[in-house]
Design an enzyme around this catalytic site. Structure first.
Site, PDB file in Angstrom:
ATOM      1  N   ARG A 101      -2.339 -20.060 -12.020  1.00  0.00           N
ATOM      2  CA  ARG A 101      -3.037 -21.063 -11.206  1.00  0.00           C
ATOM      3  C   ARG A 101      -2.150 -21.434 -10.028  1.00  0.00           C
ATOM      4  O   ARG A 101      -0.964 -21.712 -10.198  1.00  0.00           O
ATOM      5  CB  ARG A 101      -3.394 -22.302 -12.042  1.00  0.00           C
ATOM      6  CG  ARG A 101      -4.395 -21.969 -13.139  1.00  0.00           C
ATOM      7  CD  ARG A 101      -4.820 -23.159 -13.962  1.00  0.00           C
ATOM      8  NE  ARG A 101      -5.717 -22.734 -15.041  1.00  0.00           N
ATOM      9  CZ  ARG A 101      -6.191 -23.545 -15.985  1.00  0.00           C
ATOM     10  NH1 ARG A 101      -5.844 -24.828 -15.991  1.00  0.00           N
ATOM     11  NH2 ARG A 101      -6.996 -23.075 -16.914  1.00  0.00           N
ATOM     12  N   CYS A 114     -12.338 -17.869 -20.134  1.00  0.00           N
ATOM     13  CA  CYS A 114     -13.720 -17.982 -20.592  1.00  0.00           C
ATOM     14  C   CYS A 114     -14.682 -16.950 -19.988  1.00  0.00           C
ATOM     15  O   CYS A 114     -15.505 -16.386 -20.738  1.00  0.00           O
ATOM     16  CB  CYS A 114     -14.246 -19.407 -20.402  1.00  0.00           C
ATOM     17  SG  CYS A 114     -13.637 -20.274 -18.960  1.00  0.00           S
ATOM     18  N   ASP A 165      -5.811 -20.237 -26.281  1.00  0.00           N
ATOM     19  CA  ASP A 165      -7.163 -20.393 -25.761  1.00  0.00           C
ATOM     20  C   ASP A 165      -8.162 -19.710 -26.681  1.00  0.00           C
ATOM     21  O   ASP A 165      -7.952 -18.566 -27.082  1.00  0.00           O
ATOM     22  CB  ASP A 165      -7.210 -19.753 -24.370  1.00  0.00           C
ATOM     23  CG  ASP A 165      -8.351 -20.262 -23.524  1.00  0.00           C
ATOM     24  OD1 ASP A 165      -8.987 -21.242 -23.936  1.00  0.00           O
ATOM     25  OD2 ASP A 165      -8.593 -19.681 -22.460  1.00  0.00           O
ATOM     26  N   HIS A 219     -15.284 -24.474 -25.757  1.00  0.00           N
ATOM     27  CA  HIS A 219     -13.906 -24.218 -25.326  1.00  0.00           C
ATOM     28  C   HIS A 219     -12.998 -25.057 -26.223  1.00  0.00           C
ATOM     29  O   HIS A 219     -13.254 -26.252 -26.406  1.00  0.00           O
ATOM     30  CB  HIS A 219     -13.681 -24.663 -23.878  1.00  0.00           C
ATOM     31  CG  HIS A 219     -14.624 -24.077 -22.886  1.00  0.00           C
ATOM     32  ND1 HIS A 219     -14.264 -23.088 -22.003  1.00  0.00           N
ATOM     33  CD2 HIS A 219     -15.933 -24.359 -22.611  1.00  0.00           C
ATOM     34  CE1 HIS A 219     -15.287 -22.787 -21.230  1.00  0.00           C
ATOM     35  NE2 HIS A 219     -16.320 -23.553 -21.580  1.00  0.00           N
ATOM     36  N   GLN A 238      -2.013 -19.964 -22.949  1.00  0.00           N
ATOM     37  CA  GLN A 238      -2.650 -20.999 -23.769  1.00  0.00           C
ATOM     38  C   GLN A 238      -3.038 -20.417 -25.125  1.00  0.00           C
ATOM     39  O   GLN A 238      -3.242 -19.211 -25.249  1.00  0.00           O
ATOM     40  CB  GLN A 238      -3.929 -21.518 -23.098  1.00  0.00           C
ATOM     41  CG  GLN A 238      -3.714 -22.358 -21.861  1.00  0.00           C
ATOM     42  CD  GLN A 238      -5.037 -22.875 -21.327  1.00  0.00           C
ATOM     43  OE1 GLN A 238      -6.026 -22.151 -21.294  1.00  0.00           O
ATOM     44  NE2 GLN A 238      -5.079 -24.119 -20.911  1.00  0.00           N
ATOM     45  N   LYS A 280     -17.714 -33.531 -24.175  1.00  0.00           N
ATOM     46  CA  LYS A 280     -16.380 -33.062 -24.562  1.00  0.00           C
ATOM     47  C   LYS A 280     -15.672 -34.114 -25.395  1.00  0.00           C
ATOM     48  O   LYS A 280     -16.022 -35.295 -25.383  1.00  0.00           O
ATOM     49  CB  LYS A 280     -15.546 -32.741 -23.322  1.00  0.00           C
ATOM     50  CG  LYS A 280     -15.335 -33.925 -22.375  1.00  0.00           C
ATOM     51  CD  LYS A 280     -14.494 -33.545 -21.178  1.00  0.00           C
ATOM     52  CE  LYS A 280     -14.307 -34.747 -20.247  1.00  0.00           C
ATOM     53  NZ  LYS A 280     -13.397 -34.449 -19.121  1.00  0.00           N
ATOM     54  N   HIS A 300     -12.632 -19.408 -27.600  1.00  0.00           N
ATOM     55  CA  HIS A 300     -14.009 -19.763 -27.266  1.00  0.00           C
ATOM     56  C   HIS A 300     -14.909 -19.373 -28.429  1.00  0.00           C
ATOM     57  O   HIS A 300     -14.820 -18.260 -28.947  1.00  0.00           O
ATOM     58  CB  HIS A 300     -14.443 -19.063 -25.980  1.00  0.00           C
ATOM     59  CG  HIS A 300     -13.665 -19.520 -24.790  1.00  0.00           C
ATOM     60  ND1 HIS A 300     -12.548 -18.856 -24.338  1.00  0.00           N
ATOM     61  CD2 HIS A 300     -13.809 -20.620 -23.993  1.00  0.00           C
ATOM     62  CE1 HIS A 300     -12.052 -19.497 -23.305  1.00  0.00           C
ATOM     63  NE2 HIS A 300     -12.786 -20.571 -23.073  1.00  0.00           N
TER      64      HIS A 300
END
Length: 808
Positions: free
Chosen positions: A527, A498, A547, A680, A545, A628, A549
């Site tokens: 991570r 992000c 992922d 997200h 991911q 969320k 945005h």
């Protein structure tokens, strides 16, 4: 939120008739008793139940009590003591005890989720039991029992003891109960037949407060009885079962019990046994002891005791002493429960008696450190699970056997998909066949991206820590990052995408005409998970991911959430997954304007309503930077997984000072810039974790469209090898994963090995097939489809792939 508050009253007297009026006035300008930061005094009031007839009279008190009760137990447990107490607890103490036996559900490794570091209690590492001279267990148990009886005899009555209050259920039945006398189990006996009583785990009053079935009511209101399949009831059932396990362990080993919480899949209890340990040889004895306890139908009894009496009650157990000393305010009262010979400080609530547990079994054991910190006392941890029927236990045992067969780690090795090495812990090595699955999943998402207006981007793997300071991750996430020192500057491998996407948005001025902007990124993330938490593909250090945005205007939130929900549903339906959805709303401490939050939550709720999905509400459980949507996926073994996410973020656009030209002008004719909202979203989440779930969902029998081994050509004799290779080449040229077995093995062995290797189709080649440009088709499950022209087969396969058919 940081303004001055009116002077606090000297004390709020819990026993005063005007308490609720005083509380209502006090809390009118505050979120908590001491301002906007919660303390242990707020946690003490969680057991208060404002009578329904007074909720309109005292709206601030009603709002406050509901909010505190909505907070997770592990969070309330971490609230610090106030500098100056406000609560006066003369007369009857109604303050709830902290979760001294950890009543909140935690994961199996007892690592609480989402507890901010700033709220965690910092304690020096030391060994609690070191130098502690305890008497024999029999003497401790006798002391505990004797003092319990004395304290029970001195329990004061409520001021409204004996008053008549009305309880009612959703079907319209009512019951006139007597405060301090009538128990929920008594009401259930009047409303339901005897057989049904065994289904009730715990009562719930006014849709908010769980209440022991055997604890006398203290007020009227709506009353419901929760059964085992209800998540809250299941937590209570397993929490009560942990007390049964604790009693069994005390009977067998003596020792000192420490904590015994429910988990996501059962419960455990930790016990200090000095140099002794628990092993599999003890399982049968523990199981038999638990069985005997359940047959004794021991009631769960509850009393309130002062901190001083609690310390005396448990004076022979140094672990309970430390918990009480650190977590119970000096003038507070704490709840203590008893079942059989076990007496334990605990918040509760609990089942009516131990006979509701019809089956319980130890599942595993391990060592653990007190409070999970190395250097503390070494404890023996025993895990178990229980059910309200033997049939449920048999079903669970069957699922466990299936889980062993479906273990993605074993299938990964058997099918040569992936492996792990200590030379790179937590980082998966994807072999060619595993990489095929990985790539197919990413291709699936990429096709959806193209249809849905997402633009794929590529971002760096490593950033200066200055970026993470801007984003806030340097403070909140540093310990989970891999840090590098390069030319005396600190860098980190990215744990998420992000912040990089914020830089992309801000690379040039943006206009409202460009919004929404949808960036998608499959970049590698790292991570720094602790080594003990690593587990196959489900918990890794290196992963990717799907992922993305989305940067949009506040007015576009609803349509973007609708698109995200449709995206998620489209992908999950491909795999026949079912899932639960819930909306988590504004917490007490939040960033941004309430008006923006309200509008965003309204948009999310409307999007969920219009999606046709059933969804639940988690009030106050959103992140501080935005509401969320939580998505919980269920697999074939009824296990829950967190994969996808949809989350609004008001914080990062502020931190990165993102803005766009709104097309509006102010009163002086100057262009007005506004701040975008960031969303997200991920569907698969971690591709690694999703493949682990998918592997176990299909037990390694991959559907044809996703399979890394779609077909194998098997000639019945060596003189047909050339034709077999021609068929293989033609099918591979069309994009399918096809091999040929040209070995000297027998025909039957070739077919059998192809089936065991999970090739979807076995294509048999003989003289008839070679002369007609065809193959004889059979499946890995030995279903014979017969002869087919190769061109016709390609048409069929195309349909299987395009329609994502899962049966083959």
């Amino acid at each position: 939120m940081g303004g001055r508050h009116p002077q606090c009253p000297v004390m709020l007297d819990l026993s005063s008739p005007s308490f609720y009026a005083d509380l209502d006035a006090h809390i009118a300008t505050r979120s908590y008793l001491h301002g906007f930061v919660p303390t242990s005094e707020d946690a003490q009031l969680v057991s208060l139940n404002l009578p329904e007839e007074h909720r309109e009279t005292f709206p601030n008190a009603s709002r406050y009590l509901s909010h505190v009760a909505s907070k997770p137990r592990h969070e309330r447990q971490s609230w610090p003591a106030p500098a100056t107490p406000l609560l006066k607890k003369s007369g009857i103490k109604v303050a709830a005890a902290p979760e001294l036996c950890d009543g909140a559900t935690v994961s199996a490794n007892e690592k609480p989720v989402d507890v901010p570091e700033s709220m965690k209690k910092k304690e020096k590492s030391h060994q609690v039991a070191s130098g502690f001279q305890a008497p024999g267990f029999d003497e401790y148990a006798q002391h505990r029992q004797t003092l319990w009886e004395q304290l029970k005899a001195k329990q004061p009555k409520l001021p409204n003891h004996g008053d008549k209050v009305e309880l009612r259920n959703a079907e319209g039945k009512t019951f006139l109960a007597e405060v301090g006398v009538t128990r929920p189990i008594d009401i259930a006996k009047e409303w339901f037949d005897k057989k049904k009583l065994g289904d009730f785990v715990v009562a719930k009053i006014d849709g908010e407060r769980l209440w022991d079935m055997g604890r006398p009511v203290e007020s009227g209101g709506a009353l419901e009885f929760l059964e085992f399949d209800n998540p809250e009831a299941q937590e209570v059932f397993w929490h009560s079962s942990s007390h049964i396990l604790g009693e069994a362990m005390e009977r067998l080993f003596g020792g000192n019990l420490t904590k015994g919480p429910p988990t996501e899949s059962g419960f455990f209890y930790d016990i200090f046994l000095g140099s002794k340990s628990v092993s599999e040889e003890n399982y049968n004895a523990i199981n038999e002891a638990m069985k005997k306890i359940t047959e004794e139908k021991q009631p769960f009894e509850r009393i309130l005791v002062s901190k001083q009496d609690g310390l005396e009650l448990f004076k022979h157990n140094p672990f309970k002493i430390e918990i009480i000393t650190n977590k119970v305010p000096d003038d507070a009262y704490m709840s203590v429960y008893k079942c059989g010979t076990l007496i334990d400080p605990c918040r509760g609530p609990h089942i009516n008696n131990t006979s509701l547990v019809k089956a319980a079994v130890v599942t595993k054991n391990s060592s653990a450190y007190w409070e999970g910190r190395a250097g503390q006392d070494s404890l023996q941890r025993v895990y178990a699970i229980s059910f309200p029927s033997k049939e449920r236990m048999k079903e669970w045992e069957h699922l466990q056997e299936e889980a062993k067969k479906r273990d993605h780690r074993a299938i990964g090795l058997q099918q040569e998909l992936f492996f792990f090495k200590e030379l790179s812990p937590g980082s998966c090595f994807w072999l060619p066949h595993g990489a095929r699955i990985y790539s197919k999943l990413i291709d699936l998402i990429k096709r959806e991206y193209w249809k849905r207006g997402f633009d794929e981007v590529v971002t760096p793997n490593m950033y200066s820590m200055k970026l993470w300071e801007i984003s806030g991750h340097a403070t909140k996430y540093r310990e989970n990052m891999f840090l590098l020192n390069i030319e005396n500057q600190e860098f980190a491998l990215k744990p998420m995408n992000c912040p990089g996407h914020c830089l992309m948005f801000d690379v040039r001025p943006r206009s409202y005409r460009e919004l929404p902007i949808r960036f998608a990124d499959f970049g590698v993330l790292h991570r720094n998970e602790i080594s003990g938490a690593l587990h196959g593909l489900t918990r890794v250090r290196r992963f990717q991911q799907d992922d993305a945005h989305i940067f949009c205007t506040p007015e576009q939130i609803k349509q973007e959430i609708q698109g995200a929900l449709d995206f998620l549903n489209s992908v999950y339906s491909v795999f026949k997954f079912t899932y639960d959805v819930s909306l988590s709303t504004r917490p007490e401490q939040f960033l941004g304007d309430i008006e923006v939050w309200d509008a965003a939550e309204k948009a999310l709720a409307e999007a969920l309503d219009e999606s046709g999905l059933k969804w639940g509400l988690n009030p106050g459980d959103g992140a501080f930077y935005g509401p969320k949507i939580d998505i919980t996926l269920m697999d074939a073994l009824k296990r829950k997984h967190q994969c996808g996410t949809i989350q609004l973020d008001f914080q990062l656009p502020i931190r990165f000072q993102l803005q766009y030209q709104s097309g509006e002008v102010d009163s002086e004719g100057r262009p007005v810039v506004k701040r975008p909202v960031m969303i997200h979203r991920a569907v698969l989440g971690s591709v690694e974790r999703f493949i682990s779930v998918l592997t176990e969902q299909c037990a390694g029998k991959w559907p044809f469209w996703l399979s890394p081994r779609q077909a194998i050509v098997v000639p019945i004799a060596a003189n047909f090898n050339d034709y077999a290779q021609q068929v293989e080449s033609k099918l591979r040229a069309a994009g399918y994963y096809v091999d040929s077995d040209l070995s000297s093995k027998s025909f039957n062995k070739k077919v059998r090995e192809g089936q065991l290797a999970q090739y979807n189709f076995i294509l048999v080649i003989g003289e008839a097939e070679a002369s007609s440009a065809s193959v004889n088709v059979r499946t890995r499950d030995n279903q014979v489809h017969g002869a087919k022209k190769v061109d016709d087969l390609l048409v069929e396969w195309h349909n299987l792939v395009v329609n994502h058919v899962n049966e083959l």
